[in-house]
Design an enzyme around this catalytic site. Structure first.
Site, short mmCIF file in Angstrom:
data_model
loop_
_atom_site.label_atom_id
_atom_site.label_comp_id
_atom_site.label_asym_id
_atom_site.label_seq_id
_atom_site.Cartn_x
_atom_site.Cartn_y
_atom_site.Cartn_z
CB VAL A 1 -0.96 0.02 1.21
CG1 VAL A 1 -1.98 -1.10 1.11
CG2 VAL A 1 -0.19 -0.08 2.53
N GLY A 2 2.14 1.12 0.14
CA GLY A 2 2.99 2.32 0.15
C GLY A 2 4.45 1.96 0.11
CE LYS A 3 10.29 0.62 -3.13
NZ LYS A 3 10.59 -0.07 -4.41
CE1 TYR B 1 8.42 2.75 5.45
CE2 TYR B 1 8.53 5.13 5.28
CZ TYR B 1 7.80 3.96 5.24
OH TYR B 1 6.46 4.00 4.96
CG ASP C 1 10.25 13.07 9.11
OD1 ASP C 1 10.20 14.15 8.49
OD2 ASP C 1 10.30 11.96 8.55
#
Length: 532
Positions: free
Chosen positions: A240-242, A245, A362
């Site tokens: 679902v994401g990249k 990290y 962050d």
């Protein structure tokens, strides 16, 4: 009559000379005697000078194998050279011969070069019977460049073939060993999985396990054995994401959806830090991403760093704002819930099982997730800083990651932040939070008007700004994201504008605290009758 007799005699002599010249064959160069008639050996009576060969003395040579027809006792006579020659035929047999060589072309013949395929040597001399003692020898066998090159190529090809065969054998052995090891690991994993199934009773949900650990445990999360068991039983469904990290996957544990953050092996420091922060005592909060488990999975050849958390299908605040608009109630709910999460991070809880103060470092819209009820929770604590008030020590993570430049506070960009004190980290978070509120407010509809979603400073810096780009805008020019005029005409947005302006003040000491932001938004929520 006497004159006729003389003419006949001269004509006969001429015909004799012609017949002798024409009767010589091709080999006369080697075995011809070179003899001339008496009339040829004398000067003409008219005083004409003869050719040089006509003045040379005649030699007696020994002949064998190249004797002319008029040879006597294996000797011949010539005005050229005596020679001896040794030759090798196609079958490799050698023949030694000697004889007389005519004057014409003798210099060239005595310097004769052997052919490449057939070896031979010729030696010449110019004294009587001198060739009887000549013993010419064959030249040494010389390997031609083509043959020599062929040998080298053959050796090279054989060497390459041996190396390739050796590599194939080595690779096959390695793959077979790896395959056997993989089979063994898979069997051991399945065996452990069966044992783990018995360890966590069937019917237990994640909420049940977490509630039990909160009530009976230390408040730092599930026991490590339970975490490892859950990590083993996770089934990956889809990515679902990249990010920088690693990757985020949606997985399932006993039918329940979970988010699995798979870190790159180079980001082990971030994985360790985030796991450590999540397992801090009393860290769990409804507006902090719910931590479930962490584990290192793999064999000797590969390693995966898992961080398993609650799954929120609405995604990040960044994704949500790009496709959805807000009314004032939704805006306040998002802002207030995010402020609650940030306030919990920043607040130190005293006691024997206390919680240290934590700064995020962050904070951005991509690191805030949207829950089903429309509230927020803060995620990605890989850069978080802890503060221990007992020792007055700032615990900064030892990894190479840095925050997002677009959201960095002025004191971070110009490197004036005091890293030995904790409060500057807190104030840097507040600056970033002000930019996040600006992103939310742009998507709030008032009077039927709404701006399209944009990142902070979208019209002032490139899409991937450098430190210099951000430093010039934020520190030197002291600019802040532009604000629409319509905000001043709406009571709610006007209050939000005042709040964000106090968050992104250039002087860190002038910024609001997370607790003050939370209380201000709480009043606004109450005035708008927002259900939290």
């Amino acid at each position: 009559m006497p004159q006729l007799y003389i003419y006949i005699r001269l004509l006969g002599a001429y015909l004799f000379i012609i017949s002798r010249v024409q009767g010589q064959n091709l080999d006369s160069m080697l075995h011809g005697t070179g003899m001339k008639s008496d009339s040829d050996q004398k000067k003409s009576e008219n005083g004409v000078t003869l050719a040089p060969e006509d003045t040379l003395p005649f030699l007696k040579c020994y002949c064998s194998g190249h004797c002319p027809d008029d040879a006597i006792n294996n000797t011949c006579i010539t005005n050229g050279h005596c020679f001896a020659i040794i030759e090798e035929d196609d079958q490799g047999e050698t023949t030694l011969a000697s004889g007389c060589m005519k004057y014409e072309g003798s210099d060239f013949q005595c310097k004769d070069s052997p052919k490449a395929q057939l070896r031979r040597t010729i030696e010449c001399c110019r004294t009587n019977l001198c060739n009887q003692y000549l013993q010419p020898t064959l030249p040494p066998v010389v390997i031609g460049p083509f043959f020599d090159g062929s040998i080298r190529w053959l050796v090279l090809l054989i060497s390459m073939a041996v190396c390739i065969i050796a590599m194939i054998i080595f690779s096959s052995c390695f793959c077979y060993k790896h395959y056997c090891k993989s089979i063994s690991s898979r069997r051991r994993y399945n065996r452990d999985l069966e044992q783990d199934e018995a360890f966590i009773p069937v019917g237990e949900s994640l909420k049940d396990l977490i509630d039990q650990s909160q009530s009976s445990g230390s408040g730092s999360g599930l026991p490590l054995l339970v975490q490892r068991t859950i990590a083993k039983q996770i089934q990956m469904v889809r990515q679902v994401g990249k990010g920088r990290y690693g990757e985020v996957w949606m997985g399932k544990w006993r039918g329940e959806k979970v988010a699995v953050k798979v870190f790159f092996t180079t980001e082990e420091a971030s994985w360790f830090r985030e796991t450590e922060i999540y397992q801090t005592v009393l860290m769990r909060h409804e507006n902090i991403l719910g931590f479930i488990a962490a584990d290192i999975k793999g064999t000797g050849s590969w390693t995966q760093l898992y961080l398993i958390t609650d799954y929120h299908e609405n995604g990040s605040l960044y994704d949500f704002l790009k496709c959805a608009t807000l009314d004032t109630r939704a805006l306040l709910k998002l802002a207030y819930s995010a402020a609650c999460g940030l306030c919990h991070l920043h607040t130190e809880i005293y006691g024997t099982q206390g919680k240290p103060a934590i700064a995020h470092r962050d904070l951005k819209s991509k690191n805030i997730l949207i829950k089903k009820n429309g509230s927020c929770c803060i995620a990605d604590l890989g850069l978080a800083v802890k503060f221990n008030s007992d020792t007055n020590e700032v615990d900064v993570p030892l990894n190479t990651r840095v925050g997002t430049k677009r959201y960095m506070a002025p004191e971070v960009l110009d490197e004036s932040l005091n890293k030995n004190h904790f409060q500057p980290y807190i104030m840097a978070d507040i600056y970033s939070f002000g930019l996040i509120i600006w992103e939310m407010a742009r998507r709030c509809i008032t009077g039927g008007i709404v701006e399209e979603y944009q990142l902070p400073y979208y019209n002032m810096v490139p899409s991937d700004p450098s430190y210099e780009d951000m430093r010039e805008v934020v520190c030197v020019k002291r600019l802040r994201p532009i604000v629409s005029n319509r905000w001043n005409s709406d009571e709610c947005l006007r209050a939000v504008l005042k709040l964000m302006s106090e968050c992104w003040a250039h002087n860190p000491a002038s910024r609001l605290t997370a607790l003050r932001i939370k209380k201000t938004l709480a009043k606004m929520v109450e005035s708008q009758d927002v259900k939290i």
